[in-house]
Design an enzyme around this catalytic site. Structure first.
Site, PDB file in Angstrom:
ATOM      1  N   CYS A  26       0.826  -1.207   0.000  1.00 13.49           N
ATOM      2  CA  CYS A  26       0.000   0.000   0.000  1.00 13.49           C
ATOM      3  C   CYS A  26       0.863   1.261   0.000  1.00 13.49           C
ATOM      4  O   CYS A  26       1.368   1.657  -1.030  1.00 13.49           O
ATOM      5  CB  CYS A  26      -0.984  -0.045   1.169  1.00 13.49           C
ATOM      6  N   HIS A  79      -3.428  -4.928   0.595  1.00 15.10           N
ATOM      7  CA  HIS A  79      -2.838  -5.472   1.821  1.00 15.10           C
ATOM      8  C   HIS A  79      -2.965  -6.998   1.802  1.00 15.10           C
ATOM      9  O   HIS A  79      -3.803  -7.559   2.506  1.00 15.10           O
ATOM     10  CB  HIS A  79      -3.558  -4.903   3.054  1.00 15.10           C
ATOM     11  N   GLU A 139      -1.344  -9.170   3.194  1.00  9.00           N
ATOM     12  CA  GLU A 139      -1.096  -9.792   4.505  1.00  9.00           C
ATOM     13  C   GLU A 139      -2.403 -10.157   5.213  1.00  9.00           C
ATOM     14  O   GLU A 139      -2.426 -11.063   6.045  1.00  9.00           O
ATOM     15  CB  GLU A 139      -0.254  -8.860   5.396  1.00  9.00           C
TER      16      GLU A 139
END
Ligand code: GLN
Length: 526
Positions: free
Chosen positions: A377, A503, A505
């Site tokens: 990001c 994102h 993750e």
């Protein structure tokens, strides 16, 4: 069938109630449909308007909800996709109460905490259970017993027993068992006192988990059992571990599954997931890599929880220990020296100007020395800024978030964000699908030309600069489906220089690490 498990905490905050709840959910989820609900006492509608140092990472769901970071644990431990509705906050509750009152739903009545607010909370529990066809609803109540702001949730949870009957609700209380220096023995008093607070509120726990640096011994289990009116086998060790993925294994060993089964009349099979072998692999990993995580928040663990977990997932699957090195970027002149010797660099999500120049330095370090780089990001936006300045020669290129008067706004606010005035819940949030360029590294890693990841941002790579960046060799390996917004970038000349506006993750799992992290750690191992 519908069962409720209520998880409360005592003595201290930060004992890992979210992980305890997620671990219980994990053990039950092989057979049953488990839906987690988290109750937060604060008056914010969601944690999206809080700084991560206040409340940890803001977790973003597919549906765009900004929720408590415990939802990260729930998704990772239960292998489910959560919904923002499952995070109840007092901000949401009071909003609704006010709306209902104005509408006249309570006409003629005095609107009171009990029964009106508690009923509304319980209605939410039942509504979610019904919508999701849940068999087990796991309700985690935030904070510690005795906190004023969580009293209404506790009261609602107490009432549940009358509503659904003894066999259908189970109360788990997580406490702390210290071993004071000098005394050198496990102490039960904090647990006793915490359970007393719970009993004053009419809640008798069925299971007590005592967080401790060692396994609880028989003597302390007996003592806690006696003082807290439960069986000795219902006192479970919440062991300090170096790896949170061991917690379900510890709980199972301690017999939690049998107690839950007995109390709720459930048949719970032994956990045979791939989980255990991955945990073992992670433990016995021989290789080691050191990865720099560049940021400005000092409470690293909570502020970047999902990034750290995604690295943990790679660690288990690649048989390689990952040492995360915290690099504070607030002083830009001290960045390079901190990066010496690291095997890879991550610039994670972030906001505002503080620390941004230092992160740009970290990007340059990675690009110039061919050190594997992963930008998430803000980490994509800063990589574009670095490339614009140092490769395209656009002096002082910047993001308008950092410098509103920059001569080269290579990162600028999204057009649809220009008219946004309210701060809460208004970013570009949630899952969006990107089209990925065939033959690119990103394509290879995802093994797909369509990739859906979660987002949380207001800025983007300025379309006016796309051409000049591309001409100089920056590859836009993924864009939004209308082709306008840059979702992935990479430098093909590098071993690993990949960044995304998303994102990834947030969706990483122990059994299935996020592809961009997997590729990154693999590159770091080389
Ligand atoms: N601050 C940047 C934006 O709003 C990046 C956000 C982030 O990293 N989550 O676009």
């Amino acid at each position: 069938m519908l069962k409720f498990i209520v998880i409360t905490g005592g003595v201290l905050s930060g004992l890992g109630k979210g992980i305890a709840a997620a671990s219980i959910g994990h053990l039950l989820s092989s057979r049953y449909k488990v839906i987690p609900i988290k109750c937060d006492g604060y008056l914010n509608v969601d944690p999206g308007t809080m700084n991560p140092t206040e409340h940890g990472e803001v977790f973003v769901l597919d549906d765009g909800g900004e929720v408590d970071m415990d939802f990260g644990h729930y998704e990772r431990f239960l292998n489910i996709t959560c919904k923002s509705k499952w995070n109840i906050t007092m901000g949401k509750v009071f909003n609704e109460i006010r709306e209902k009152e104005r509408r006249g739903d309570y006409l003629g009545k005095t609107v009171q905490y009990v029964p009106h607010v508690t009923n509304l909370i319980k209605e939410k529990f039942f509504e979610i259970a019904k919508e999701e066809d849940a068999e087990i609803v796991l309700i985690e109540i935030g904070g510690t017993v005795g906190d004023m702001e969580n009293e209404l949730y506790l009261e609602a949870a107490r009432q549940l027993k009358n509503d659904v009957g003894n066999d259908n609700v189970l109360y788990v209380h997580l406490t702390y068992v210290p071993i004071p220096f000098g005394a050198n023995e496990q102490k039960s008093k904090p647990t006793q006192q915490s359970v007393h607070l719970l009993l004053q509120r009419g809640v008798q726990p069925n299971i007590i988990i005592g967080r401790c640096s060692e396994y609880l011994d028989d003597r302390i289990k007996e003592k806690i059992a006696q003082f807290c009116n439960i069986g000795k086998d219902a006192v479970i060790t919440g062991l300090d571990v170096d790896d949170i993925y061991k917690i379900p294994i510890v709980f199972e060993q301690e017999g939690i599954v049998d107690i839950i089964g007995k109390n709720l009349n459930l048949e719970i099979p032994k956990d045979t997931s791939k989980w255990k072998s991955l945990v073992r692999e992670k433990e016995s990993a021989k290789d080691r890599v050191s990865i720099a995580l560049c940021g400005k928040y000092t409470r690293l663990e909570d502020s970047y929880a999902s990034v750290i977990e995604a690295l943990n997932h790679c660690s288990a699957n690649l048989g390689c220990k990952v040492d995360v090195k915290w690099v504070d970027t607030t002083d830009e002149n001290k960045v390079e020296e901190q990066l010496k010797g690291v095997d890879g660099i991550i610039v994670p999500g972030g906001f505002g100007s503080r620390g941004a120049e230092g992160k740009i330095r970290a990007v340059r370090y990675a690009r110039e020395r061919n050190v594997p780089y992963l930008g998430l990001c803000f980490g994509l936006q800063l990589a574009v800024i670095e490339f614009a300045r140092d490769v395209c020669g656009l002096e002082n290129a910047n993001s308008t978030e950092i410098d509103s008067k920059t001569a080269h706004p290579v990162v600028d606010i999204l057009p649809e964000q220009k008219t946004v005035r309210e701060k809460g819940g208004t970013m570009r949030l949630g899952a969006y699908t990107a089209d990925v360029m065939e033959g690119s590294k990103v394509f290879y890693l995802y093994n797909s030309a369509k990739v859906s990841e979660r987002h949380r941002h207001r800025y983007e790579v300025n379309p006016e600069y796309h051409k000049i960046l591309e001409d100089k060799g920056l590859v836009f390996s993924g864009t939004s489906q209308n082709g306008k917004l840059v979702e992935f970038i990479e430098l093909p000349s590098h071993d690993y220089f990949v960044a995304t506006q998303a994102h990834p993750e947030l969706k990483s799992k122990l059994e299935k690490p996020a592809p961009l992290f997997y590729g990154f750690v693999k590159a770091c191992m080389k």
